[in-house]
Design a protein around this motif. Structure first.
Motif: not given
Lengths: 513, 485
Positions: A102-110, A156-162, A352-358, A360-366
């Motif tokens: 079910l969670s894959a609906y959110g982040h798997v598109r290819v 389907w992983g992130g940038e350094r997935r390989l 939350v990553y699907e919404r912010t695409h980061t 990094d803790l610094e990019r959050y807050g509030g």
């Protein structure tokens, strides 16, 4: 029943694979239905499981092939069954899987279809590891379950997935190939591949052989868990994996390692486990503290949770090798708890990553101001993970620490400091993500959780609460099995004492060499 | 062999046992003649392919008959050639490898249509050579088989005459191969000088401890090591494998290796002194290391598979180490067979996929395969399966092969060797995984891809290999039952 449970996902995988590439929603639906059906079957097995009995239940035996042994042929069987240890992990797996799909609906598109195929293959692999009662079959499933995760992270992983996926695969395979030699030595040494028979005969093996076979197994499991010096693959794999992959990795795959330690380490070779316990206690306790310190230093939210896994699994290892009743029960319960809490954490971070695409803790807050429902779930999960009384994590950690205190008070004390550190890094992360001023303008427009996401989280939240309040149900299922394990340990402790008191008694075993 | 002995040998042909034992060879020999004849006689030209296939089928049927014969003929022709269910199983393997090479070559041969009959005849002759090699109970008979296999291979390597690499490969293989043949002859001569016999049955009874005999054995082993590419005799492999037409590479990697190891494990290993065990085990591990390290650095898939074949030869050599100096009590023979069968279908499948890519005008360099899973999912899935099998991942033939090899090592008390071998296999996975990374995980290049061309024979070859990889990996029971004495 167990065969149906284990192989139904594989059938589902084939069915999904045969669908046309464009029929994505149909593929998702089919995968969801398949995992849901497996969940129903798995929970039925769990409910039907008679917790008062210690042995294996729901056994199924079919001939597969035979190996020619020293004296007689050794049958390798399709031998499945559950006992109090595996039934909990089976239940955990089947509950997590539909949520993962079910969670894959959110982040798997290819390449959705392939993703689902690998997920389903992985479910067969994981369930197979837990229910296999033949070492060859166990090893088979053990390695097969690597391949899907390799693809899940690698595609389907992130940038350094390989980098992450190859590292994960090679680390694990190095361990499992050494285990392969151990498996072979075990089979030919005892003339059987069936786990129940091996459990009966294993103590008759010479101590030296026992020790190194234990070592070969323990290496593979220690890498998988991961226990301290082998933990570096975990942070990379967790960080780069897609949400579904992280949930499965944390929720189930790492448990394969601790399950292996319990089944093929402690239960099979109680004597060696007793001797090796100080090492594992130390590594477990150090893992708790070191993992927590690592987590404290992370700026990447996902990496932080990955490091917290190292710390939490340190508790499990501590509990396993304390070799007391409460600690063992706590360790087993904590395996399930970690699957639920860390699964929840990864799901939330994924959302939350699907919404912010980061990450990094610094990019959050509030964030709490714009996503109140998310904040509610996040705080709940963090508290469950940190072991707040009344929630699941507390019961497990308490049992482990209390049990460990009986045999190794020093390491228990070190472990307690890990609880404190755990609260620190988790609450710090919570503060940095949720609270404080909303400094980043792009975070102002974040949408709160939708119905699908809430539906995804609720079952796990309910489980966390239920285990926190009513841990007795789970503990009752596993207690007799664990008692039997402990009896074996006590027996070998007794014979070891006898041997050291009467050196003469070692003579027969030497003569038999 | 004196003339009187030769006479009895020919008289021996008349017995029904000898006919049963030699039927596969006769079928293949007849096939060679008829295939060539079909090309000469215009009216028969269309019958060439059916003749070729029926020769293979007849050979396979004859081997199958041996496999199920109630009473195996055993040693025939004055004790120089052996035919029993074990050799029959190997024979079937050889037929399979030749069939696969033929299927793969049909899709790729473009420039040399004029020589197709010769190509097919050479393949049949190579199959006969492999059968003679594993059945040989006599060093001279083995040598005949070796040459029957090698000479066709020299020609086949150089078959794409317009490409310099192919000719170079043929020449290299010829020079080094003749060197190996010479070593073999020299070794046989020394053994004969030391013991007065070239019969393996007699040699097995004699004491081979004299320096002359040991030197002879060492030369024999070195020549075979050359053929199967064991460290330090493996340096010719990458160039020859890369330059040869891909189906021929497949045949060399699988068929030749199978035949030489068949002889090595079945016949020669019990003769080797147990004191040399450590040496052979070290050689085997060094071969695995050299093959794997070599493969790690390769950017060309064909060259990578060449080095990987070296590593696989190393694994097989571990079995020789385990079985040395004693009758086969640890099951090295069935293990070698199973491992080779698994390797054959996996490697042949991989080479067939490569042949297919080449026939489409693609390069076999890794970067050219990037993103193959996007535009050719089926082909990429097949290649992925073969590569995983070569790496020994469960549910494939490669896994059980590896399992049996390690089982033999553990039973022969070579646990340390097994552990080192296991770690070296991990090294191998590093480059097998890279193939999969390139195939499935890296994005496809933007530029256009040539339209796929359907070739039924290559499809059949890869499909057959894939099916066998899975069957051998999941349902080993019937095969194991065959292999048990």
């Amino acid at each position: 029943m167990l065969a149906l449970l284990t192989f139904l996902p594989l059938v589902g995988a084939l069915a999904v694979a045969l669908l046309p590439r464009r029929a994505e929603s149909l593929a998702r639906l089919l995968a969801l239905l398949c995992t849901a059906l497996v969940a129903v079957l798995g929970l039925w097995v769990f409910v039907r499981f008679d917790g008062a009995r210690a042995g294996f239940q729901e056994e199924l035996q079919r001939a597969w092939f035979t190996l020619s042994g020293r004296s007689a042929a050794i049958p390798v069987q399709l031998h499945l069954g559950v006992d109090g240890i595996s039934v909990l992990l089976v239940a955990l797996t089947v509950v997590l899987m539909p949520l993962v799909v079910l969670s894959a609906y959110g982040h798997v598109r290819v390449r959705v279809k392939e993703f689902l195929v690998w997920l389903l293959v992985m479910e067969t692999g994981m369930l197979g590891v837990f229910v296999a009662l033949d070492v060859v079959l166990f090893y088979f499933f053990w390695e097969v379950s690597l391949v899907p995760l390799y693809f899940l992270v690698g595609i389907w992983g992130g940038e350094r997935r390989l980098y992450a996926t190859v590292k994960f695969f090679l680390y694990t395979v190095a361990g499992s190939l050494v285990m392969l030699v151990g498996v072979i030595a075990l089979i030919y040494g005892l003339g059987s591949a069936s786990v129940p028979e091996l459990l009966q005969r294993s103590v008759s093996l010479e101590p030296a052989a026992q020790a190194w076979i234990f070592g070969a197994f323990a290496l593979a499991f220690a890498i998988k868990v991961p226990i301290l010096p082998f933990h570096t693959w975990l942070a990379d794999a967790h960080t780069e994996a897609p949400t579904s992959g992280s949930v499965l990795l944390a929720g189930v795959l790492l448990k394969m390692g601790t399950y292996g330690l319990l089944r093929f380490g402690i239960q099979l070779f109680p004597g060696v486990a007793l001797d090796a316990a100080p090492v594992f206690l130390a590594l477990g306790a150090l893992g708790i503290v070191y993992g927590a310190l690592l987590a404290l230093a992370q700026r990447d939210l996902k990496r932080l949770i990955a490091c917290s896994s190292v710390s939490h699994l340190g508790f499990v290892v501590l509990g396993l090798f304390a070799l007391t009743g409460p600690a063992l029960r706590g360790a087993l319960l904590q395996m399930v708890n970690h699957g639920i809490s860390t699964g929840l954490l990864f799901l939330l971070v994924g959302m939350v990553y699907e919404r912010t695409h980061t990450r990094d803790l610094e990019r959050y807050g509030g964030i709490a101001a714009v996503m109140p429902v998310f904040a509610l779930f996040f705080v709940f999960t963090v508290l469950s993970s940190a072991g707040l009384p009344g929630l699941n994590g507390f019961v497990g950690e308490y049992l482990i620490l209390a049990g460990t205190f009986e045999t190794a008070p020093l390491w228990a004390a070190v472990g307690v400091s890990g609880v404190v550190l755990g609260a620190v890094y988790l609450l710090m992360a919570t503060r940095r993500v949720l609270f404080g001023p909303l400094v980043h303008a792009e975070n102002r427009a974040l949408a709160d959780l939708g119905a699908r996401e809430i539906g995804l989280l609720l079952p796990l939240v309910a489980l966390a609460l239920w285990i926190g309040i009513q841990p007795g149900v789970l503990l009752a299922k596993c207690a007799p099995t664990l008692e039997r394990v402990l009896e074996r340990v006590e027996e070998s402790r007794f014979t070891a004492r006898l041997d050291s008191a009467l050196p003469v008694s070692t003579l027969p075993s030497e003569a038999s060499r | 062999m004196s003339s009187a002995q030769a006479l009895t040998a020919f008289e021996g042909l008349a017995t029904s046992e000898a006919r049963l034992a030699l039927a596969p060879l006769l079928a293949l020999g007849l096939g060679v003649v008829l295939t060539l004849l079909c090309d000469v006689v215009d009216a028969l030209r269309a019958a060439r392919t059916p003749v070729f296939l029926s020769a293979l089928a007849a050979a396979a049927a004859a081997e199958a008959r041996l496999l199920v014969a109630p009473r195996a003929p055993g040693a025939v022709l004055d004790g120089t050639f052996r035919a029993d269910p074990a050799t029959a199983a190997w024979g079937l393997l050889f037929v399979l490898s030749v069939l696969l090479a033929w299927l793969a070559s049909r899709g790729t041969r473009r420039e040399s249509r004029a020589f197709e009959p010769e190509h097919d005849a050479l393949l049949l002759s190579a199959a006969a050579g492999m059968m003679v090699m594993t059945g040989a109970l006599d060093l001279v008979v083995f040598f005949v088989g070796l040459e029957l296999l090698s000479l066709p291979l020299y020609a086949l390597c150089a078959f794409r005459r317009s490409r310099a690499e192919s000719v170079e490969a043929g020449l290299k293989y010829f020079l080094l191969g003749s060197f190996a043949s010479a070593l073999f002859l020299y070794g046989s001569a020394l053994l004969y000088a030391a013991t007065g016999s070239v019969s393996l049955v007699e040699l097995a009874r004699l004491d081979l401890g004299s320096p002359l005999a040991l030197a002879g054995l060492a030369l024999l082993a070195a020549s075979l090591f050359f053929k199967v590419a064991v460290f330090p005799f493996h340096l010719w492999v990458p160039d020859v494998y890369q330059g040869s037409p891909t189906p021929v590479t497949g045949l060399m990697a699988t068929g030749t290796k199978a035949a030489a190891f068949g002889f090595l494990v079945v016949q020669l290993t019990p003769l080797l002194p147990a004191s040399g065990r450590t040496l052979v085990a070290v050689l085997a591990l060094a071969t695995m290391l050299a093959g794997n390290l070599g493969a790690l650095g390769q950017g060309d898939l064909k060259r990578m598979l060449a080095y990987s074949s070296v590593a696989h030869a190393g694994t097989l050599l571990l079995l020789v180490a385990a079985g040395m100096g004693a009758p086969d009590e640890h099951g090295a023979l069935p293990a070698a067979f199973y491992y080779l069968a698994g390797y054959l279908v996996s490697a042949m499948g991989a080479f067939a996929v490569l042949a297919r890519l080449e026939s489409e005008g693609r390069s076999t360099r890794l970067e050219a395969l990037r993103g193959l899973a996007h535009d050719r999912p089926a082909l990429a899935a097949l290649l992925g399966l073969f590569v995983l099998s070569l790496g020994g991942i469960p549910a494939t033939a490669g896994f059980l092969g590896k399992w049996f090899v390690f089982a033999v090592l553990v039973r022969a008390d070579l646990v340390a060797v097994a552990v080192i071998g296991a770690l070296l296999s991990t090294l191998a996975l590093a480059y097998y995984l890279r193939v999969i990374v390139v195939l499935a995980m890296e994005p496809a290049p933007e530029d256009g891809v040539p339209a796929p061309e359907r070739t039924w024979s290559l499809g059949l070859a890869t499909g057959l290999c894939a099916a066998l990889v899975l069957v051998l990996g999941l349902l080993p029971a019937p095969f194991l039952a065959w292999l048990r004495p």
